[in-house]
Write an enzyme that holds these catalytic residues in place. Structure first.
Site, PDB file in Angstrom:
ATOM      1  N   LYS A 173      -1.242   3.602  -4.220  1.00  0.00           N
ATOM      2  CA  LYS A 173      -1.752   4.352  -3.070  1.00  0.00           C
ATOM      3  C   LYS A 173      -3.266   4.448  -3.183  1.00  0.00           C
ATOM      4  CE  LYS A 173      -3.610   8.164  -1.180  1.00  0.00           C
ATOM      5  NZ  LYS A 173      -4.793   8.945  -1.668  1.00  0.00           N
ATOM      6  N   LEU A 187       0.851  -1.192   0.000  1.00  0.00           N
ATOM      7  CA  LEU A 187       0.000   0.000   0.000  1.00  0.00           C
ATOM      8  C   LEU A 187       0.885   1.239   0.000  1.00  0.00           C
ATOM      9  CD1 LEU A 187      -3.039   1.013   0.342  1.00  0.00           C
ATOM     10  CD2 LEU A 187      -2.367   1.489   2.712  1.00  0.00           C
ATOM     11  N   TYR A 206       6.543  12.023   4.187  1.00  0.00           N
ATOM     12  CA  TYR A 206       5.091  12.031   3.956  1.00  0.00           C
ATOM     13  C   TYR A 206       4.325  12.590   5.172  1.00  0.00           C
ATOM     14  CZ  TYR A 206       6.182   8.588   0.234  1.00  0.00           C
ATOM     15  OH  TYR A 206       6.696   7.920  -0.847  1.00  0.00           O
ATOM     16  N   PRO A 239       1.978   3.224  -9.805  1.00  0.00           N
ATOM     17  CA  PRO A 239       1.616   2.159 -10.756  1.00  0.00           C
ATOM     18  C   PRO A 239       0.242   2.387 -11.379  1.00  0.00           C
ATOM     19  CG  PRO A 239       1.260   1.385  -8.520  1.00  0.00           C
ATOM     20  CD  PRO A 239       1.943   2.733  -8.404  1.00  0.00           C
ATOM     21  N   LEU A 240      -0.522   3.344 -10.825  1.00  0.00           N
ATOM     22  CA  LEU A 240      -1.848   3.645 -11.398  1.00  0.00           C
ATOM     23  C   LEU A 240      -1.833   4.984 -12.133  1.00  0.00           C
ATOM     24  CD1 LEU A 240      -4.046   2.533  -8.360  1.00  0.00           C
ATOM     25  CD2 LEU A 240      -3.445   1.218 -10.404  1.00  0.00           C
ATOM     26  N   GLY A 241      -0.649   5.575 -12.234  1.00  0.00           N
ATOM     27  CA  GLY A 241      -0.560   6.835 -12.976  1.00  0.00           C
ATOM     28  C   GLY A 241      -0.733   8.070 -12.121  1.00  0.00           C
ATOM     29  N   GLU A 297     -12.859   0.807  -0.679  1.00  0.00           N
ATOM     30  CA  GLU A 297     -13.239  -0.043  -1.825  1.00  0.00           C
ATOM     31  C   GLU A 297     -12.064  -0.248  -2.768  1.00  0.00           C
ATOM     32  OE1 GLU A 297     -15.863  -1.951  -2.473  1.00  0.00           O
ATOM     33  OE2 GLU A 297     -16.323  -1.387  -0.397  1.00  0.00           O
ATOM     34  N   TRP A 346      15.457  10.786   3.700  1.00  0.00           N
ATOM     35  CA  TRP A 346      15.192  12.002   2.920  1.00  0.00           C
ATOM     36  C   TRP A 346      16.495  12.735   2.547  1.00  0.00           C
ATOM     37  CZ3 TRP A 346      12.295  13.648  -0.544  1.00  0.00           C
ATOM     38  CH2 TRP A 346      12.173  15.015  -0.852  1.00  0.00           C
ATOM     39  N   ASP A 399       4.282   0.922   2.147  1.00  0.00           N
ATOM     40  CA  ASP A 399       5.361   1.798   1.708  1.00  0.00           C
ATOM     41  C   ASP A 399       5.123   3.189   2.277  1.00  0.00           C
ATOM     42  OD1 ASP A 399       7.667   2.259  -0.387  1.00  0.00           O
ATOM     43  OD2 ASP A 399       6.284   3.965  -0.547  1.00  0.00           O
TER      44      ASP A 399
HETATM   45  P1  A2P Z   1      -7.707   7.294  -3.673  1.00  0.00           P
HETATM   46  O1  A2P Z   1      -6.703   7.356  -2.565  1.00  0.00           O
HETATM   47  O2  A2P Z   1      -8.843   8.221  -3.461  1.00  0.00           O
HETATM   48  O3  A2P Z   1      -8.156   5.888  -4.012  1.00  0.00           O
HETATM   49  P2  A2P Z   1      -0.709   5.891  -7.726  1.00  0.00           P
HETATM   50  O4  A2P Z   1      -0.601   4.748  -6.787  1.00  0.00           O
HETATM   51  O5  A2P Z   1      -0.378   5.559  -9.147  1.00  0.00           O
HETATM   52  O6  A2P Z   1       0.054   7.089  -7.244  1.00  0.00           O
HETATM   53  O7  A2P Z   1      -2.251   6.335  -7.780  1.00  0.00           O
HETATM   54  C1  A2P Z   1      -2.866   6.871  -6.677  1.00  0.00           C
HETATM   55  C2  A2P Z   1      -4.074   7.629  -7.096  1.00  0.00           C
HETATM   56  O8  A2P Z   1      -5.028   6.773  -7.744  1.00  0.00           O
HETATM   57  C3  A2P Z   1      -4.774   8.218  -5.917  1.00  0.00           C
HETATM   58  O9  A2P Z   1      -5.306   9.470  -6.310  1.00  0.00           O
HETATM   59  C4  A2P Z   1      -5.904   7.223  -5.604  1.00  0.00           C
HETATM   60  O10 A2P Z   1      -6.992   7.878  -5.013  1.00  0.00           O
HETATM   61  C5  A2P Z   1      -6.244   6.717  -7.001  1.00  0.00           C
HETATM   62  N1  A2P Z   1      -6.655   5.303  -7.017  1.00  0.00           N
HETATM   63  C6  A2P Z   1      -6.191   4.289  -6.263  1.00  0.00           C
HETATM   64  N2  A2P Z   1      -6.758   3.127  -6.619  1.00  0.00           N
HETATM   65  C7  A2P Z   1      -7.588   3.401  -7.633  1.00  0.00           C
HETATM   66  C8  A2P Z   1      -8.477   2.608  -8.414  1.00  0.00           C
HETATM   67  N3  A2P Z   1      -8.592   1.306  -8.223  1.00  0.00           N
HETATM   68  N4  A2P Z   1      -9.205   3.239  -9.374  1.00  0.00           N
HETATM   69  C9  A2P Z   1      -9.093   4.572  -9.562  1.00  0.00           C
HETATM   70  N5  A2P Z   1      -8.282   5.367  -8.859  1.00  0.00           N
HETATM   71  C10 A2P Z   1      -7.530   4.795  -7.894  1.00  0.00           C
END
Ligand code: A2P
Length: 326
Positions: A273, A23, A58, A221-223, A278, A89, A53
């Site tokens: 993150k 996470l 942070y 990893p989610l952009g 959900e 850091w 992580d």
């Molecule tokens: P949230 O914390 O409200 O879920 P990354 O890990 O690439 O930095 O992405 C983190 C971002 O993607 C955060 O803004 C997070 O918001 C959002 N996020 C995390 N999981 C999902 C998901 N399954 N679908 C859409 N957005 C997500």
């Protein structure tokens, strides 16, 4: 590799292992209510995450520690089931500051060791209490950087039992080689945490790291959150990508799950993150499907070779890592 929700650790070169999903816990402190980080870490542990992580910078490490300790006290996990990664850091890269920094992290966490401690960035800033030191004109104040000396101080922390494994983050090939070729090297870096996702697949760095038994941990990893204050928004939102969404439809998964599965399937650790219960749960449901070889190739072809996290404000630092090709 037979990874499952119950058992998804992969080996590290020093004999330890790392859960392939963790996470991520960075969230803008100004926009995040108190307690949300702790609640999220607890929710993550409840659904099966065993890797968290975090970082001193942070400013929520105390909440991460509180959550981990609460789950241990409840009997949900034992300390040895949890893998926590902390980060050194930029203002603390001088050897004298390394152990005190790690001790500060341990004090915030109220734990007696971390599983992995990494140099967050290969760029030293002026030591002191200011995390982002600037002069009167707003210019960042840098500091002489000696990555090998920092590394030796980290090795001493491992010998003292404060950390199990040592790694780096945002290091390019030259900087990794600096450590790997250091005379008298005692411990190799086990990991390099860098941006990695279908729009930035890190082919060359991944190959180099594999050759040296260094695990890539993929951040964003989610952009990313697409916060314009630190994210380069020239690429479109990753999770809107048509291919990731169509593969999701095929497997009854989301684009996010497909993006995470892609990295996991090529041996890249992911640390998505989320502070949303959900999505925390959804992001972990990546062990009950797999992409075919052809689908993996098609996702690789999405690569744009453009970073979301460029850290351009520090591009004039002598050790800025991203001028090099990789
Ligand atoms: P949230 O914390 O409200 O879920 P990354 O890990 O690439 O930095 O992405 C983190 C971002 O993607 C955060 O803004 C997070 O918001 C959002 N996020 C995390 N999981 C999902 C998901 N399954 N679908 C859409 N957005 C997500």
């Amino acid at each position: 590799m037979d990874l499952s929700a119950a058992d998804h650790r992969i080996p590290l070169s020093d004999g330890n292992s790392i859960p392939i999903i963790g996470l991520g816990t960075y969230s803008d402190p100004k926009l995040t209510p108190k307690g949300v980080c702790a609640t999220s870490v607890k929710a993550a542990i409840d659904v099966g995450y065993r890797h968290i992580d975090g970082a001193y910078v942070y400013r929520n490490e105390h909440e991460v520690g509180e959550a981990i300790r609460e789950k241990i006290a409840e009997g949900v996990v034992r300390r040895e089931d949890i893998f926590y990664c902390g980060k050194l850091w930029c203002t603390a890269l001088d050897p004298d500051h390394v152990r005190p920094s790690l001790e500060k992290t341990l004090k915030l966490l109220q734990l007696d060791y971390v599983d992995l401690y990494i140099i967050e960035l290969p760029m030293a800033f002026k030591p002191g209490d200011l995390l982002y030191p600037r002069d009167e004109n707003g210019k960042y104040i840098y500091h002489k950087t000696n990555l090998c000396a920092t590394w030796e101080a980290l090795e001493a922390c491992k010998d003292a039992g404060l950390v199990k494994s040592l790694g780096v983050s945002n290091f390019n090939r030259r900087q990794l080689e600096l450590i790997l070729n250091k005379p008298g090297l005692k411990y190799k870096p086990v990991s390099n945490q860098v941006e990695c996702h279908p729009y930035f697949i890190q082919t060359k760095l991944l190959k180099f790291c594999r050759q040296h038994d260094i695990v890539i941990v993929g951040y964003s990893p989610l952009g990313t959150s697409r916060d314009p204050s630190w994210v380069n928004l020239s690429s479109p939102p990753l999770l809107k990508d048509p291919l990731l969404n169509s593969l999701g439809k095929k497997y009854n998964k989301t684009a996010a799950q497909v993006a995470l599965r892609f990295n996991v399937q090529r041996g890249v650790v992911v640390i998505p993150k989320s502070f949303n219960p959900e999505r925390i749960k959804d992001n972990f449901q990546i062990f009950d499907f797999s992409l075919t070889e052809e689908e993996m190739k098609n996702v690789e072809a999405l690569n744009k070779n453009v970073r979301f996290v460029e850290l351009r404000m520090w591009s004039d630092h002598p050790e800025y890592p991203f001028h090099d090709e990789y």
